[in-house]
Design a protein around this motif. Structure first.
Motif, PDB file in Angstrom:
ATOM      1  N   THR A 152       0.850  -1.190   0.000  1.00 26.52           N
ATOM      2  CA  THR A 152       0.000   0.000   0.000  1.00 26.52           C
ATOM      3  C   THR A 152       0.891   1.247   0.000  1.00 26.52           C
ATOM      4  OG1 THR A 152      -0.162  -0.295   2.419  1.00 26.52           O
ATOM      5  CG2 THR A 152      -2.027  -1.046   1.092  1.00 26.52           C
ATOM      6  N   PRO A 153       1.656   1.444  -1.069  1.00 26.65           N
ATOM      7  CA  PRO A 153       2.603   2.563  -1.109  1.00 26.65           C
ATOM      8  C   PRO A 153       1.903   3.912  -1.091  1.00 26.65           C
ATOM      9  CG  PRO A 153       2.396   1.537  -3.262  1.00 26.65           C
ATOM     10  CD  PRO A 153       1.650   0.660  -2.316  1.00 26.65           C
ATOM     11  N   GLY A 154       2.637   4.883  -0.606  1.00 23.92           N
ATOM     12  CA  GLY A 154       2.126   6.250  -0.523  1.00 23.92           C
ATOM     13  C   GLY A 154       2.873   6.993   0.557  1.00 23.92           C
ATOM     14  N   HIS A 155       2.617   6.649   1.801  1.00 19.01           N
ATOM     15  CA  HIS A 155       3.380   7.253   2.891  1.00 19.01           C
ATOM     16  C   HIS A 155       4.862   6.973   2.706  1.00 19.01           C
ATOM     17  CE1 HIS A 155       4.345   8.801   6.817  1.00 19.01           C
ATOM     18  NE2 HIS A 155       4.907   7.659   7.158  1.00 19.01           N
ATOM     19  N   THR A 156       5.201   5.740   2.361  1.00 19.84           N
ATOM     20  CA  THR A 156       6.535   5.381   1.877  1.00 19.84           C
ATOM     21  C   THR A 156       6.360   4.466   0.674  1.00 19.84           C
ATOM     22  OG1 THR A 156       6.863   3.332   3.158  1.00 19.84           O
ATOM     23  CG2 THR A 156       7.398   5.420   4.256  1.00 19.84           C
ATOM     24  N   ASP A 157       7.399   4.367  -0.148  1.00 19.84           N
ATOM     25  CA  ASP A 157       7.313   3.510  -1.334  1.00 19.84           C
ATOM     26  C   ASP A 157       7.116   2.045  -0.969  1.00 19.84           C
ATOM     27  OD1 ASP A 157       7.653   5.710  -2.943  1.00 19.84           O
ATOM     28  OD2 ASP A 157       9.781   5.343  -3.345  1.00 19.84           O
ATOM     29  N   GLY A 158       7.642   1.641   0.189  1.00 18.02           N
ATOM     30  CA  GLY A 158       7.554   0.248   0.585  1.00 18.02           C
ATOM     31  C   GLY A 158       6.513  -0.041   1.644  1.00 18.02           C
ATOM     32  N   HIS A 159       5.568   0.855   1.832  1.00 15.11           N
ATOM     33  CA  HIS A 159       4.533   0.632   2.846  1.00 15.11           C
ATOM     34  C   HIS A 159       3.692  -0.591   2.494  1.00 15.11           C
ATOM     35  CE1 HIS A 159       1.027   1.251   5.412  1.00 15.11           C
ATOM     36  NE2 HIS A 159       1.756   2.091   6.118  1.00 15.11           N
ATOM     37  N   GLN A 160       3.302  -1.341   3.528  1.00 17.02           N
ATOM     38  CA  GLN A 160       2.469  -2.522   3.326  1.00 17.02           C
ATOM     39  C   GLN A 160       1.437  -2.611   4.440  1.00 17.02           C
ATOM     40  OE1 GLN A 160       5.241  -5.823   3.388  1.00 17.02           O
ATOM     41  NE2 GLN A 160       5.566  -5.687   5.602  1.00 17.02           N
ATOM     42  N   SER A 161       0.315  -3.270   4.132  1.00 13.75           N
ATOM     43  CA  SER A 161      -0.748  -3.507   5.090  1.00 13.75           C
ATOM     44  C   SER A 161      -0.947  -5.004   5.259  1.00 13.75           C
ATOM     45  CB  SER A 161      -2.053  -2.841   4.623  1.00 13.75           C
ATOM     46  OG  SER A 161      -1.884  -1.432   4.505  1.00 13.75           O
ATOM     47  N   LEU A 162      -1.672  -5.368   6.310  1.00  9.34           N
ATOM     48  CA  LEU A 162      -1.923  -6.779   6.599  1.00  9.34           C
ATOM     49  C   LEU A 162      -3.414  -7.050   6.494  1.00  9.34           C
ATOM     50  CD1 LEU A 162      -0.045  -9.160   7.420  1.00  9.34           C
ATOM     51  CD2 LEU A 162      -0.871  -8.848   9.769  1.00  9.34           C
ATOM     52  N   ALA A 190     -14.336   8.320  -3.279  1.00 11.53           N
ATOM     53  CA  ALA A 190     -13.835   8.812  -4.560  1.00 11.53           C
ATOM     54  C   ALA A 190     -13.788   7.675  -5.575  1.00 11.53           C
ATOM     55  CB  ALA A 190     -12.447   9.425  -4.386  1.00 11.53           C
ATOM     56  N   ARG A 191     -13.348   6.509  -5.125  1.00  5.63           N
ATOM     57  CA  ARG A 191     -13.321   5.336  -6.008  1.00  5.63           C
ATOM     58  C   ARG A 191     -14.732   4.957  -6.435  1.00  5.63           C
ATOM     59  NH1 ARG A 191     -14.038  -0.140  -5.346  1.00  5.63           N
ATOM     60  NH2 ARG A 191     -12.884  -1.463  -6.835  1.00  5.63           N
ATOM     61  N   ARG A 192     -15.652   4.959  -5.486  1.00  6.43           N
ATOM     62  CA  ARG A 192     -17.040   4.602  -5.802  1.00  6.43           C
ATOM     63  C   ARG A 192     -17.635   5.559  -6.830  1.00  6.43           C
ATOM     64  NH1 ARG A 192     -21.897   4.368  -1.265  1.00  6.43           N
ATOM     65  NH2 ARG A 192     -23.645   4.081  -2.712  1.00  6.43           N
ATOM     66  N   ALA A 193     -17.373   6.856  -6.640  1.00  9.44           N
ATOM     67  CA  ALA A 193     -17.899   7.843  -7.582  1.00  9.44           C
ATOM     68  C   ALA A 193     -17.319   7.632  -8.974  1.00  9.44           C
ATOM     69  CB  ALA A 193     -17.592   9.254  -7.084  1.00  9.44           C
ATOM     70  N   ASP A 196     -18.935   4.684 -10.531  1.00  9.19           N
ATOM     71  CA  ASP A 196     -20.334   4.975 -10.876  1.00  9.19           C
ATOM     72  C   ASP A 196     -20.448   5.889 -12.089  1.00  9.19           C
ATOM     73  OD1 ASP A 196     -21.310   3.428  -8.819  1.00  9.19           O
ATOM     74  OD2 ASP A 196     -21.675   5.115  -7.449  1.00  9.19           O
ATOM     75  N   GLY A 197     -19.313   6.346 -12.607  1.00  6.52           N
ATOM     76  CA  GLY A 197     -19.333   7.189 -13.792  1.00  6.52           C
ATOM     77  C   GLY A 197     -19.639   8.647 -13.533  1.00  6.52           C
ATOM     78  N   VAL A 198     -19.464   9.100 -12.297  1.00  3.84           N
ATOM     79  CA  VAL A 198     -19.675  10.521 -11.994  1.00  3.84           C
ATOM     80  C   VAL A 198     -18.668  11.352 -12.791  1.00  3.84           C
ATOM     81  CG1 VAL A 198     -19.639  12.263 -10.171  1.00  3.84           C
ATOM     82  CG2 VAL A 198     -20.591   9.996  -9.711  1.00  3.84           C
ATOM     83  N   ALA A 199     -19.146  12.438 -13.362  1.00  9.25           N
ATOM     84  CA  ALA A 199     -18.296  13.264 -14.225  1.00  9.25           C
ATOM     85  C   ALA A 199     -17.164  13.901 -13.430  1.00  9.25           C
ATOM     86  CB  ALA A 199     -19.136  14.346 -14.903  1.00  9.25           C
ATOM     87  N   GLN A 200     -16.043  14.058 -14.090  1.00 10.13           N
ATOM     88  CA  GLN A 200     -14.913  14.788 -13.508  1.00 10.13           C
ATOM     89  C   GLN A 200     -15.287  16.267 -13.386  1.00 10.13           C
ATOM     90  OE1 GLN A 200     -12.163  13.514 -12.282  1.00 10.13           O
ATOM     91  NE2 GLN A 200     -12.513  11.399 -12.957  1.00 10.13           N
ATOM     92  N   PRO A 201     -14.655  17.005 -12.475  1.00 10.62           N
ATOM     93  CA  PRO A 201     -13.508  16.573 -11.664  1.00 10.62           C
ATOM     94  C   PRO A 201     -13.918  15.761 -10.447  1.00 10.62           C
ATOM     95  CG  PRO A 201     -14.017  18.856 -11.176  1.00 10.62           C
ATOM     96  CD  PRO A 201     -14.958  18.450 -12.291  1.00 10.62           C
ATOM     97  N   LEU A 202     -13.109  14.775 -10.139  1.00  6.83           N
ATOM     98  CA  LEU A 202     -13.239  13.966  -8.929  1.00  6.83           C
ATOM     99  C   LEU A 202     -11.875  13.896  -8.245  1.00  6.83           C
ATOM    100  CD1 LEU A 202     -15.340  10.926 -10.212  1.00  6.83           C
ATOM    101  CD2 LEU A 202     -16.121  12.685  -8.612  1.00  6.83           C
ATOM    102  N   PRO A 203     -11.840  13.718  -6.943  1.00  3.71           N
ATOM    103  CA  PRO A 203     -10.535  13.550  -6.291  1.00  3.71           C
ATOM    104  C   PRO A 203      -9.914  12.224  -6.694  1.00  3.71           C
ATOM    105  CG  PRO A 203     -12.310  13.164  -4.725  1.00  3.71           C
ATOM    106  CD  PRO A 203     -12.951  13.686  -5.978  1.00  3.71           C
ATOM    107  N   PRO A 204      -8.597  12.168  -6.807  1.00  5.03           N
ATOM    108  CA  PRO A 204      -7.949  10.890  -7.113  1.00  5.03           C
ATOM    109  C   PRO A 204      -7.982   9.988  -5.883  1.00  5.03           C
ATOM    110  CG  PRO A 204      -6.303  12.553  -6.653  1.00  5.03           C
ATOM    111  CD  PRO A 204      -7.626  13.262  -6.640  1.00  5.03           C
ATOM    112  N   TYR A 205      -7.827   8.695  -6.124  1.00  9.08           N
ATOM    113  CA  TYR A 205      -7.707   7.760  -5.009  1.00  9.08           C
ATOM    114  C   TYR A 205      -6.520   6.846  -5.285  1.00  9.08           C
ATOM    115  CZ  TYR A 205     -10.069   4.420  -8.121  1.00  9.08           C
ATOM    116  OH  TYR A 205     -10.403   3.617  -9.179  1.00  9.08           O
ATOM    117  N   ARG A 206      -6.048   6.205  -4.256  1.00  9.58           N
ATOM    118  CA  ARG A 206      -4.844   5.399  -4.384  1.00  9.58           C
ATOM    119  C   ARG A 206      -5.154   4.103  -5.137  1.00  9.58           C
ATOM    120  NH1 ARG A 206      -2.175   7.198   1.429  1.00  9.58           N
ATOM    121  NH2 ARG A 206      -3.168   9.243   1.323  1.00  9.58           N
ATOM    122  N   PRO A 207      -4.371   3.786  -6.147  1.00  8.15           N
ATOM    123  CA  PRO A 207      -4.736   2.682  -7.048  1.00  8.15           C
ATOM    124  C   PRO A 207      -4.807   1.326  -6.359  1.00  8.15           C
ATOM    125  CG  PRO A 207      -2.532   3.536  -7.552  1.00  8.15           C
ATOM    126  CD  PRO A 207      -3.173   4.515  -6.618  1.00  8.15           C
TER     127      PRO A 207
END
Length: 234
Positions: A152-162, A190-193, A196-207
């Motif tokens: 789950t990178p973001g805070h650090t490149d090598g971040h991971q979750s369990l 943000a991912r749900r929107a 659901d096809g909500v028109a941009q602009p939308l906030p990005p979410y972590r892939p």
């Protein structure tokens, strides 16, 4: 197997994040939380608390530590009972108790360990200590039945979750993938929107949220927030 897996939260103290890092006019006091996973194969410890730091870091964050042995004792176990350690990343407030666990396998992403050893990142005595035994991962892995490590990178490149599959649903130990449950919830919406096809602009979410959602999490727990995220439908 899922019936035999449980998760217990450990209070390992707190620190004061200065206003320059909070994005607002005031400092913020944040908890430092670790998690004990009880599994038929043994006990997993996810993060280990706040390590010793230099005088500058101590003055900057003003940490108050709860000793790892004390926190484990409150959960009915000892340091010697821990079989496996997983660190979400190797900053000093997440791996501080690792030197007490020499000889146990410590699971980290290979990129995280390389970064930690590269300097100007953490305190080297918390990374390479007598008995340190790392098992480097390169991406996702099912480490025990019902327990997955997920990058789950973001805070650090090598971040991971369990990811922990329990009988009543999946629990995600998200570490610092998000600082707060509300931030995670905002990303989920943000991912749900977007889906659901909500028109941009939308906030990005972590892939990586796409992969995390495949596990259908019922609870998401964090390293610096006592709040728990749960889906809106309960």
């Amino acid at each position: 197997m899922a019936n035999d897996i449980s998760v217990h939260r450990l209070d390992l103290g707190y620190f004061v994040r200065p206003a320059v890092e909070t994005g607002g006019p005031r400092p913020r006091v944040e908890p430092v939380l670790a998690y004990l996973v009880r599994h038929d194969h043994g006990l997993i410890l996810f993060d280990t608390g706040i390590g010793a730091a230099d005088a500058e870091t101590e003055a900057h964050y003003r940490p108050r530590r709860r000793a790892l042995p004390e926190a484990l004792s409150a959960a009915g176990v000892t340091v010697a009972d821990i079989f496996l350690v997983v660190n979400c990343h190797l900053h000093f407030d997440h791996c501080g108790g690792n030197p007490l666990l020499g000889g146990r396998p410590i699971l980290v992403q290979g990129v995280e360990l390389a970064t930690a050893r590269g300097g100007d990142y953490t305190f080297e005595e918390l990374v390479d200590f007598p008995g340190a035994r790392y098992e480097e991962l390169d991406g996702e892995a099912e480490i025990w039945p019902g327990v997955h490590v997920l990058p789950t990178p973001g805070h650090t490149d090598g971040h991971q979750s369990l990811v922990v599959r329990q009988s009543d649903g999946t629990v995600i130990l998200a570490g610092q993938a998000h600082d707060f449950a509300t931030e995670f919830g905002s990303d989920q919406l943000a991912r749900r929107a977007a889906l659901d096809g909500v028109a941009q602009p939308l906030p990005p979410y972590r892939p990586w949220l796409d992969r995390l959602t495949d596990f259908d999490p019922r609870r998401v727990l964090f390293a610096h927030d006592c709040a728990v995220w749960e889906p809106a439908g309960g």
